[in-house]
Design an enzyme around this catalytic site. Structure first.
Site, mmCIF file in Angstrom:
data_model
loop_
_atom_site.group_PDB
_atom_site.id
_atom_site.type_symbol
_atom_site.label_atom_id
_atom_site.label_comp_id
_atom_site.label_asym_id
_atom_site.label_seq_id
_atom_site.Cartn_x
_atom_site.Cartn_y
_atom_site.Cartn_z
ATOM 1 N N TYR A 4 -6.622 -11.587 -6.068
ATOM 2 C CA TYR A 4 -8.293 -10.805 -6.837
ATOM 3 C C TYR A 4 -8.623 -12.270 -6.707
ATOM 4 C CZ TYR A 4 -6.471 -6.848 -8.565
ATOM 5 O OH TYR A 4 -6.063 -5.285 -8.591
ATOM 6 N N GLN A 10 -6.338 -4.311 3.906
ATOM 7 C CA GLN A 10 -6.840 -3.797 2.924
ATOM 8 C C GLN A 10 -7.622 -4.568 2.356
ATOM 9 O OE1 GLN A 10 -5.711 -0.614 2.549
ATOM 10 N NE2 GLN A 10 -6.644 0.369 0.735
ATOM 11 N N HIS A 44 -1.240 -9.630 -3.390
ATOM 12 C CA HIS A 44 -2.290 -9.491 -4.029
ATOM 13 C C HIS A 44 -3.441 -9.680 -4.560
ATOM 14 C CE1 HIS A 44 -4.963 -5.681 -4.777
ATOM 15 N NE2 HIS A 44 -3.460 -4.563 -4.318
ATOM 16 N N ASN A 91 1.119 -1.137 0.463
ATOM 17 C CA ASN A 91 0.423 0.299 0.281
ATOM 18 C C ASN A 91 1.083 1.230 0.046
ATOM 19 O OD1 ASN A 91 -2.446 1.870 0.906
ATOM 20 N ND2 ASN A 91 -3.292 -0.314 0.005
ATOM 21 N N ARG A 92 0.599 2.504 0.320
ATOM 22 C CA ARG A 92 0.589 3.403 -0.341
ATOM 23 C C ARG A 92 1.281 4.217 1.522
ATOM 24 N NH1 ARG A 92 -3.742 2.872 -2.011
ATOM 25 N NH2 ARG A 92 -4.230 3.389 -4.886
ATOM 26 N N HIS A 144 2.810 0.218 -3.106
ATOM 27 C CA HIS A 144 3.724 -1.468 -3.538
ATOM 28 C C HIS A 144 4.559 -1.679 -4.036
ATOM 29 C CE1 HIS A 144 -0.766 -2.138 -2.325
ATOM 30 N NE2 HIS A 144 -1.344 -2.357 -3.723
ATOM 31 N N ASP A 184 -11.991 0.918 -0.397
ATOM 32 C CA ASP A 184 -10.437 -0.054 -0.914
ATOM 33 C C ASP A 184 -9.710 0.895 0.421
ATOM 34 O OD1 ASP A 184 -8.063 0.327 -1.949
ATOM 35 O OD2 ASP A 184 -7.943 1.185 -3.472
ATOM 36 N N GLU A 240 -5.273 -8.248 1.462
ATOM 37 C CA GLU A 240 -4.296 -7.722 2.193
ATOM 38 C C GLU A 240 -3.863 -7.625 3.338
ATOM 39 O OE1 GLU A 240 -3.443 -4.438 -1.592
ATOM 40 O OE2 GLU A 240 -5.545 -4.663 -1.334
HETATM 41 C C1 GLA Z 1 -4.325 -1.875 -3.422
HETATM 42 C C2 GLA Z 1 -4.103 -0.322 -3.143
HETATM 43 C C3 GLA Z 1 -5.613 0.414 -4.633
HETATM 44 C C4 GLA Z 1 -5.152 -0.130 -5.372
HETATM 45 C C5 GLA Z 1 -4.900 -1.636 -5.695
HETATM 46 C C6 GLA Z 1 -3.970 -1.824 -7.201
HETATM 47 O O1 GLA Z 1 -5.334 -2.326 -3.003
HETATM 48 O O2 GLA Z 1 -5.095 0.023 -2.139
HETATM 49 O O3 GLA Z 1 -5.935 1.139 -4.589
HETATM 50 O O4 GLA Z 1 -3.500 0.305 -5.958
HETATM 51 O O5 GLA Z 1 -4.310 -1.777 -4.584
HETATM 52 O O6 GLA Z 1 -4.976 -1.616 -8.412
#
Ligand code: GLA
Length: 393
Positions: free
Chosen positions: A228, A330, A226, A125-126, A151, A293, A358
């Site tokens: 999906y 997340q 990550h 994440n950020r 990421h 998100d 996540e």
């Molecule tokens: C995470 C982030 C999202 C996005 C996805 C990948 O979940 O929080 O904002 O960047 O990864 O697309």
């Protein structure tokens, strides 16, 4: 013995051997799936297979490893980004289905994708402003999300070739152990970081992810996966009908750039209240950022194994339960998928076509003194575990 009796005895022997052969073929080939119209319940055997998966643009050989538990769970994982390429589990009728998004070939991953099934590092994440200060020194990180880093930066752990340390079936486990050494200064992060990521598939229908790391200089680390997920089958439509429960009554509030403000807010009375099972679609329209998100603050102690989330998909009957030692998760409802990506079997991946859970430390922790620390110092060991358990109801 009269001739006719010998013939009858011969015929009996043949019949018995045909039945026995059919039984053995069934037992060895069907792995607990529907077989010959019946559900075969004999447990199978753990197995591991390593095969070539192609080459990266710079010529590095990449493998794909198949872990199977002989009871219908099969994970195919590549050492490129440690990506879970496919994950098959039976539905309530024993019919297998692949429940993660991805690509059939390495090429799909090399062309670029939104982190499908990958190991995320150094920092999941950020991190706001793509910088942080540690022991009085400021470190500038690679910007790949506006002004922020996301990421791991431009070339995160999802885009590197991991070394296969071990790929073996042992007792009731099939194990894939990967390692990667991230250089001092990679994507701006200090310290040489030695990472080990171990995927273990068990006879008890669990997929365990264990992350370990050590460093030679103080740094920050936050590793996750990550994947999906779509429990009805990858590419089968949206996940709005999946029922989700998250073991959290707080989440980290964010600003417009999805950077936490530092405030922990109550989920109560908001569309983020998944304390009781709720379908993902029930209140998604009320979420102001176009879907989920958000980082949820898990109840219970960080560092201790505790329930994180439970997902149930009513049409297939599949259930996935997640436990983790991490303090957060997340929940991302794949808001950025827009139908432009074609995945496995030519399936088109649309908005809300999957969900990600996540497990992680909170986003932007390096800049938030009140969040659980992500600092790793020389001599310390980073170790986190997340377990996914699969069943049907
Ligand atoms: C995470 C982030 C999202 C996005 C996805 C990948 O979940 O929080 O904002 O960047 O990864 O697309």
């Amino acid at each position: 013995m009269p001739w006719t009796e010998t013939r009858i005895n011969d015929a009996k022997v043949k019949l018995i051997s045909v039945i026995l052969t059919a039984f053995v073929v069934c037992a060895s080939g069907c792995h607990g799936m529907k077989c010959c119209g019946k559900k075969f319940k004999e447990p199978g055997k753990m197995s591991v297979k390593v095969e070539p998966f192609g080459k990266t643009q710079d010529g590095q050989q990449v493998e794909i490893v198949t872990l199977a538990n002989g009871k219908g769970l099969t994970a195919r994982i590549t050492n490129y980004g440690g990506i879970v390429v496919s994950f098959e589990t039976p539905d309530r009728n024993g019919v297998p289905g692949d429940i993660v998004l991805g690509f059939d070939k390495l090429d799909g991953y090399l062309k670029g994708h939104p982190y499908f099934g990958a190991i995320i590092g150094r920092y999941g994440n950020r991190i706001g402003g793509a910088k942080f200060t540690l022991d009085g020194k400021e470190y500038k990180l690679a910007k790949n999300d506006g002004e922020n880093t996301l990421h791991g930066g431009v070339k995160g752990f999802d885009k590197v070739v991991w070394k296969i340390e071990k790929a073996e079936a042992k007792g009731d486990k099939a194990i894939l152990k990967l390692s990667y050494i991230s250089k001092d200064g990679e994507e701006g992060y200090p310290g040489e970081l030695k990472c080990i990521m171990t995927y273990t598939l068990t006879m008890g229908n669990k997929l365990e992810m264990k992350y370990e790391a050590t460093t030679d200089k103080p740094t920050v680390v936050n590793l996750t996966n990550h994947a999906y997920w779509n429990l009805a089958g990858q590419g089968s439509g949206d996940v709005l009908g999946h029922e989700l429960m998250i073991n959290a009554d707080k989440y980290t509030a964010v600003d417009k750039g999805l950077i936490p403000t530092g405030e922990l807010k109550d989920v109560k009375g908001t569309p983020l209240d998944f304390t009781k099972p709720m379908t993902i679609g029930s209140r998604i329209k009320e979420v102001d950022i176009g879907g989920y998100d958000h980082n949820f603050v898990l109840k219970g102690k960080g560092g201790k194994m505790k329930p994180a989330a439970r997902v149930y998909e009513p049409t297939s009957g599949r259930v996935m339960e997640i436990e983790t030692t991490e303090p957060g998760v997340q929940f991302y409802s794949s808001n950025f998928l827009d139908g432009t990506l074609k995945g496995k079997e030519g399936k088109v991946y649309n908005k809300y076509g999957a969900f990600c859970l996540e497990t992680q430390h909170y986003p932007d922790s390096p800049n938030k003194v009140n969040f659980p620390s992500t600092v790793l110092r020389p001599g310390e060991k980073y170790e986190t575990v997340t377990v996914h358990k699969f069943s049907t109801k």
